[in-house]
Design an enzyme around this catalytic site. Structure first.
Site, mmCIF file in Angstrom:
data_model
loop_
_atom_site.group_PDB
_atom_site.id
_atom_site.type_symbol
_atom_site.label_atom_id
_atom_site.label_comp_id
_atom_site.label_asym_id
_atom_site.label_seq_id
_atom_site.Cartn_x
_atom_site.Cartn_y
_atom_site.Cartn_z
ATOM 1 N N ILE A 167 -7.722 0.644 9.836
ATOM 2 C CA ILE A 167 -8.061 1.306 11.100
ATOM 3 C C ILE A 167 -9.558 1.225 11.340
ATOM 4 C CG2 ILE A 167 -8.452 3.647 10.216
ATOM 5 C CD1 ILE A 167 -6.821 4.700 12.552
ATOM 6 N N ALA A 168 -10.319 0.972 10.271
ATOM 7 C CA ALA A 168 -11.784 0.963 10.387
ATOM 8 C C ALA A 168 -12.401 -0.047 9.430
ATOM 9 C CB ALA A 168 -12.337 2.349 10.091
ATOM 10 N N GLY A 169 -11.538 -0.717 8.644
ATOM 11 C CA GLY A 169 -12.036 -1.675 7.658
ATOM 12 C C GLY A 169 -11.195 -1.662 6.382
ATOM 13 N N SER A 170 -10.097 -0.940 6.393
ATOM 14 C CA SER A 170 -9.364 -0.639 5.165
ATOM 15 C C SER A 170 -8.663 -1.818 4.511
ATOM 16 C CB SER A 170 -8.349 0.480 5.428
ATOM 17 O OG SER A 170 -9.015 1.728 5.476
ATOM 18 N N SER A 229 -9.517 1.644 2.440
ATOM 19 C CA SER A 229 -8.512 2.422 1.760
ATOM 20 C C SER A 229 -7.452 1.579 1.069
ATOM 21 C CB SER A 229 -7.848 3.370 2.765
ATOM 22 O OG SER A 229 -7.113 2.675 3.724
ATOM 23 N N LYS A 281 0.855 -1.191 0.000
ATOM 24 C CA LYS A 281 0.000 0.000 0.000
ATOM 25 C C LYS A 281 0.895 1.246 0.000
ATOM 26 C CE LYS A 281 -3.959 1.778 2.647
ATOM 27 N NZ LYS A 281 -4.777 1.586 3.875
ATOM 28 N N LEU A 339 -7.206 8.560 3.302
ATOM 29 C CA LEU A 339 -7.327 7.132 3.679
ATOM 30 C C LEU A 339 -8.665 6.774 4.321
ATOM 31 C CD1 LEU A 339 -3.861 6.302 5.323
ATOM 32 C CD2 LEU A 339 -4.458 6.267 2.911
#
Lengths: 562, 562
Positions: free
Chosen positions: A233-236, A212, A137, A186
Site C-alpha cells: 500500500i506504501a512500499g510493502s 511489511s 504473506k 503492517l
C-alpha cells in the site's frame, strides 16, 4: 467488545507462548538445525552446506520458476518432490531468520500428491502453476488456518473462507505450504510483531528484512520459496524486495484480487492495498501475473477490473515495440538524498540502458512532498482507531518503534498518532489528491517533447528507498515508494547491485533539506552496510502492468549485460 | 470563507435576477416564442408547428445521430446548419420547459464554421463526432463559462479550465452550444434550484423532468439536442431518461472521464460519479461511448482505466455472440412495488426477448435494502457540510422539498440530515459494502446453472423507478437505480412504452411492506399519468459497457418488433 473480552483470562504473553509452541509442532523435527555461530551475519549459504537438502533438492531450490513449471508439467519432477524441497528449505530459512508464521507442510504434501496423481491420470496439468509451491504473506486467508497478521487477539481464529487470490492460485494448480511474517499493523518498513517476533535479513541478520512483506522478502532471498504473494500500500512489496535482493511487483489497484484477506486500516479505500508477487527472477513475477490475469479474476473479486492479460501491452505495442524506449531517472526527490550505493545503482541502470540503445533522461519530480503528505494524512485519518482495535482486545502493546530494546514511549515523529478526521475532511483530502495526480500525469504526458521518441517517458526508474536495508529499527518513512502508490502506478523492484565500500564512498555533506535528510546522511556507513542488496523501482503508468514487466525485463537484461 | 463573503452586499435574490437577465441576453430575440395556452400540458409537438424551424431544420432535428454524422462528414449538411437547427430548437425547448442554464450559441456557430472550413480545406473530419452539437449538464466546465450547478454563490465564477470530457469532445469534433439544468445539490430525482428554477417534463409540464440530469432529459425529449452528457451517482442519468422517454447510459466508474467538473459531495469517492450520454436512440449512446473510449481517455483523466473500446465485447464474444442470451427480470425489489405501467413494460420486455429466441428468468434481488442503506449512509456522511458549503455563502436556502409551495421546514424522511461520520466510521461502511457487493456478484455468477445458457445471467432488466414521472415534488428515493450504482454496474435506460389507462389498471392493494410502499400505491392515478413515458434499466456486470450497449440494442430491436 464486551468487558470479558477486554479482560482476558490468559495474559497476552501466555497466548503468544502457546501460539509459538503450536507453530513449533508444525516443524518436522528432522528438519531442525543447530544454532549458528554468533559471528555469522550472512546466512544465505547455510542451507547449501547443512547436508539436509539432497543434491536434487539443492538443484530444485536453485531453479527458476520457468524451469520448475516445465519440469513439473513434464513429470521430470513431481510436485511432492518440489514441495518437499522448498518446504525443507523454508523451514531452514525460518530457523535462520524467523520468516514464517503458519506452517502447513502436511496439507501441502497431500495437495502435491493429488496434483501428481491428476497429471498421471489425465496427462494434463490443472493450470499454469501446476505443482508449484507458493508462499503467502500472513494476510491471505486459507480456510481453517489462522491469519493473525501478528495480532495476539487474532490467535486461534482460523479463517472461515479462502481469500480470492487463494482460490485463483488453487485453480491454477499452485501448492500452498507456508505463510510469512509481517509487522504489527503492517504499516512499517520492517517486520516485527508481538506474536511471531522479528524477521531478519539473510544478507546480514543484524539488519531488517524490510516490511511489511518482510517474511516473504527474507524467505525468497534464501530460496525457501521461488514465488510468494505479498501486499503493498506504501512500499510493502517493494521495500523488502529491495532490502533482500529479490524481485517484487506492485500492480496498480484493481487488477489482482484482494477480496477476503485480513488487512490493516481495513475499509480505507482511498489508497488501495494491492496484492502482487515476489520472486527470484522477473519471469517468476510474469508467471504469476499472467496466471492471475488470465483466470478472469473479476469473477472472484468484483473490485478487479475486467482487463485480462494483454499480450500486446506486454509486447510494448504502445511503446514502439520496445525498440527504443525512453526512461526517466529520478536521482533524488529533493527531500531525502539517496545514499551512495543507491546513486550508483541508478548510474548502472542509465549506463546499461544507454548501452542497449535506449534514451535516458533525468526525471523531474513533481509534488512528491505533497503526494506523500496527502497519503499519510489519509492513513492516519482514523487517529489509530484501527490499530487499537487490533491490539486492545488482547492487551498487547501497540508498537511505536522497532528498535531493539526501544523505550515504548519513544515515538518517532512520523509514527505520531493524529487527531481523527471526519468523513468530510477525508473527502477534502481526496480532492487534493485528485489534483496532485492530475498534475503528475500531465507533467509525465508532456515529456513527449523531450523523450526523443515522440512518446512520453515510457517508464520512470527510481530508488525504492533512499538507503539499503538498515540495522533493525532504523527504517523511516517510505517516501520513494509511497508516492507511486498515491499515483496508483505499477512498480517493479529489480535487484541491481550490492553495497561495495570501495565504490560507495560517502561524499562531503550536501546542503541538508531538513533534519531527516541530515540524519539520513549521517547513518550511512559503507563498511557496516557492505554486501547489502540494492534494488530500484521501475514505474509505469496506471494499469500498465504488462508493459512494466516487459520494460523491467529489458532493464534486467541490460544490467546483466553490463 | 471570509466574513465579507458570508455577508453579501447584494441579496441572493438580486444575484439570481441578474443571472437570469444575463441568460436572457443569450437568447436571440428572433427565436422568442409567445406564451402557450394554459390548457396545454404536452409541449412536444409545439416546435414543429411554430414556423420558426425551416423544413430542413425540422428534418435535421428529427434525424438520428448516425444520419447526422454521416451527413456532416459528407458535407450534405454543414455544421453551421446543424448547429443552428439544434440551437434554435433548444431555445424553443427552454422557453417551454426551462431546461437550459448556460447558452453560448455564438461560440458554437463560430466553432461550427471552423469545422466546416476544416472539412472543406482538408477533406477530412476532425474526429468521429465532427460537427455534431452536443449539450452538457451544467456540471461540466468550459473555460470562461459559469458552472454554477444551481448555487447562487457560484454565479459569476467562470470555469478556469475545460473538463476532461470537454477536451475529448472537442478533440472528437463536437460542437458545444448549451448547458442544462440540475437540482440544487444534484442529489434529487427532480430538477429545481434557486438560480435557474424548475425544469418541466415536456410530456406533461405539470410533471417533473427527473434529476439530476433533468435539463438534458427534457431537452433531448424535445429534440433540442440529439446527444447530451450527464452524470449519474444514484440514478441521475437513468431517472430523467426514464421520465422523459429518452435513452440514457450510466457506465461503471473509471471509464468515462469525470476530472475537472464541479460536483456535489466532491471528494466522496466511495460511490463514484459517472459521466455518460443521453440520446434519442441507442446508437447515439454508442457513438458517444465509442468516441470517448477510442480516444485514450486515461490521458486526460488518470482515474480512467486503460481499457479502450472493446469491439469483441460489443460483439458479445463472452455472451455466446449474442445468439441466445439469458435475461433476469427484476419484477419487484421486495420493498417498493412498481406501478402497473412499469410492470407492463417488464412484461413487454419478457415477451419481446422470448419472441426473439432468448431466455428470460426471474431475477431474485439480493440485499437491495442493505445496499441502498449503505450508499445512503455514505452520501450523508458529511452531515450536509458539503451542501451547506454551496448554499451558505450566498444566504440562499437549502431546499428540503421540491413540492411547489412547500413549507421549507417540511423535510421528507429520506432527506433528513444525519450526524456527520468520522473517517473511521466511513471505513466501516466500505467494509460492509465490499461484502454486500461480493455477495451480489457471487449470487449473479451462480446463475449459470439456471440460465439455460451455461453462463450466468447475461443482463438484468429492472425498473428505473417503481413509477413514471410524477407531478412536481413527489419523487422519492431512487432505490432501483442506486442499488446498481452501489454495485458499480453499467446500466442502460431504454424507453419501452407510455402509460395507458386502459391497460395500466391499479390492482387491489397488496400487503404493504411499509408506509413508503403504501404511499406509492396510493399515488398511482392512471388517468392523470396517461401518456407519461416508461423506461427500463438493462444492467450488466462491472466494466461491461460494450456488452450492455449491444444487449440494449437487442432488447430495443425486440421491443420494436413486438
Amino acid at each position: 467488545m464486551s468487558s470479558s473480552d477486554s479482560t482476558p483470562q490468559v495474559s497476552w504473553e501466555d497466548k503468544v507462548k502457546a501460539k509459538r509452541h503450536e507453530q513449533q509442532q508444525f516443524v518436522p523435527s528432522e528438519w531442525m538445525i543447530s544454532p549458528i555461530g554468533d559471528n555469522i551475519t550472512n546466512v544465505l549459504d547455510i542451507p547449501n552446506n547443512l547436508g539436509l537438502l539432497s543434491p536434487n533438492e539443492l538443484q530444485i531450490t536453485a531453479s527458476d520458476v520457468s524451469t520448475l513449471l516445465r519440469n513439473l508439467s513434464t513429470s521430470v519432477w513431481s510436485s511432492v518432490e518440489v514441495t518437499t524441497a522448498f518446504a525443507k528449505r523454508a523451514i531452514i530459512a525460518h530457523q535462520l531468520t524467523n520468516c514464517l508464521t503458519e506452517i502447513f507442510v502436511d496439507d501441502a504434501l497431500k495437495r502435491a500428491a493429488e496434483l501428481d496423481e491428476h497429471l498421471k491420470q489425465t496427462g494434463s496439468v490443472v493450470g499454469p502453476l501446476h505443482g508449484l509451491p507458493i508462499s503467502l504473506k500472513d494476510q491471505f486467508c486459507i480456510k481453517g488456518i489462522d491469519a493473525t497478521m501478528g495480532y495476539v487477539a487474532w490467535i486461534g481464529k482460523p479463517a472461515q473462507r479462502d481469500s480470492a487470490i487463494v482460490k485463483l492460485l488453487i485453480q491454477s494448480g499452485a501448492v500452498l505450504y507456508v505463510k510469512t511474517n509481517v509487522p504489527q499493523t503492517l504499516m512499517w518498513g520492517e517486520t516485527l510483531n508481538n506474536v511471531f517476533g522479528r524477521t531478519l535479513n539473510p544478507h546480514n541478520i543484524g539488519f531488517t528484512s524490510g516490511g511489511s512483506t518482510g517474511g516473504e522478502g527474507s524467505l525468497i532471498a534464501q530460496r525457501g520459496s521461488v514465488l510468494g504473494v505479498g501486499t503493498d500500500i506504501a512500499g510493502s512489496i517493494r521495500i523488502p524486495s529491495h532490502y533482500n535482493g529479490v524481485y517484487g511487483f506492485k500492480p496498480s489497484t484493481q487488477r489482482v484480487p484482494t477480496f477476503g484477506m485480513v488487512n490493516s486500516l481495513d475499509g480505507q479505500d482511498s489508497i488501495g492495498t494491492t496484492a502482487g508477487p515476489l520472486s527470484v527472477s522477473i519471469e517468476g513475477l510474469k508467471h504469476f501475473m499472467q496466471a492471475v490475469l488470465s483466470s478472469r479474476p473479476w469473477m472472484v473479486d468484483p473490485n478487479v477490473i475486467r482487463k485480462p492479460w494483454d499480450q500486446d501491452a506486454y509486447e510494448l505495442k504502445e511503446h514502439g515495440n520496445g525498440q527504443k524506449l525512453c526512461f526517466g531517472i529520478l536521482w533524488d526527490d529533493g527531500h531525502l538524498k539517496p545514499h551512495p550505493p543507491i546513486n550508483r545503482a541508478l548510474q548502472m541502470a542509465k549506463q546499461a540502458l544507454e548501452k542497449a540503445g535506449h534514451n535516458v533522461i533525468d526525471w523531474v519530480p513533481q509534488n512528491h512532498r505533497e503526494l506523500n503528505a496527502n497519503a499519510r494524512s489519509i492513513f492516519l485519518a482514523d487517529g489509530s482507531a484501527d490499530y487499537l482495535s487490533g491490539t486492545t482486545p488482547s492487551g498487547e502493546p501497540l508498537l511505536y518503534s522497532m528498535k531493539p530494546g526501544a523505550d515504548p514511549n519513544e515515538i518517532p515523529p512520523f509514527r505520531k498518532p493524529r487527531q481523527p478526521l471526519s468523513a468530510f475532511e477525508l473527502w477534502q483530502l481526496h480532492k487534493e489528491r485528485r489534483e496532485l495526480r492530475q498534475k503528475y500525469f500531465d507533467h509525465w504526458n508532456a515529456t513527449d517533447g523531450v523523450s526523443g521518441t515522440g512518446r512520453p517517458v515510457d517508464a520512470i526508474i527510481a530508488p525504492a528507498m533512499p538507503y539499503t536495508a538498515l540495522p533493525h529499527g532504523m527504517t523511516g518513512p517510505a517516501t520513494y515508494t509511497l508516492v507511486m502508490s498515491t499515483l496508483d502506478c505499477p512498480s517493479l523492484t529489480i535487484p541491481v547491485t550490492k553495497v561495495d565500500p570501495a565504490l560507495d564512498i560517502q561524499p562531503p555533506p550536501h546542503e541538508f533539506r531538513g533534519s531527516d535528510d541530515e540524519d539520513l546522511y549521517n547513518i550511512y556507513d559503507a563498511e557496516r552496510f557492505a554486501g547489502m542488496p540494492v534494488g530500484l523501482q521501475l514505474v509505469g503508468q496506471r494499469h500498465e502492468e504488462e508493459a512494466v514487466l516487459a520494460m523491467g525485463a529489458i532493464l534486467d537484461d541490460a544490467l546483466k549485460s553490463l
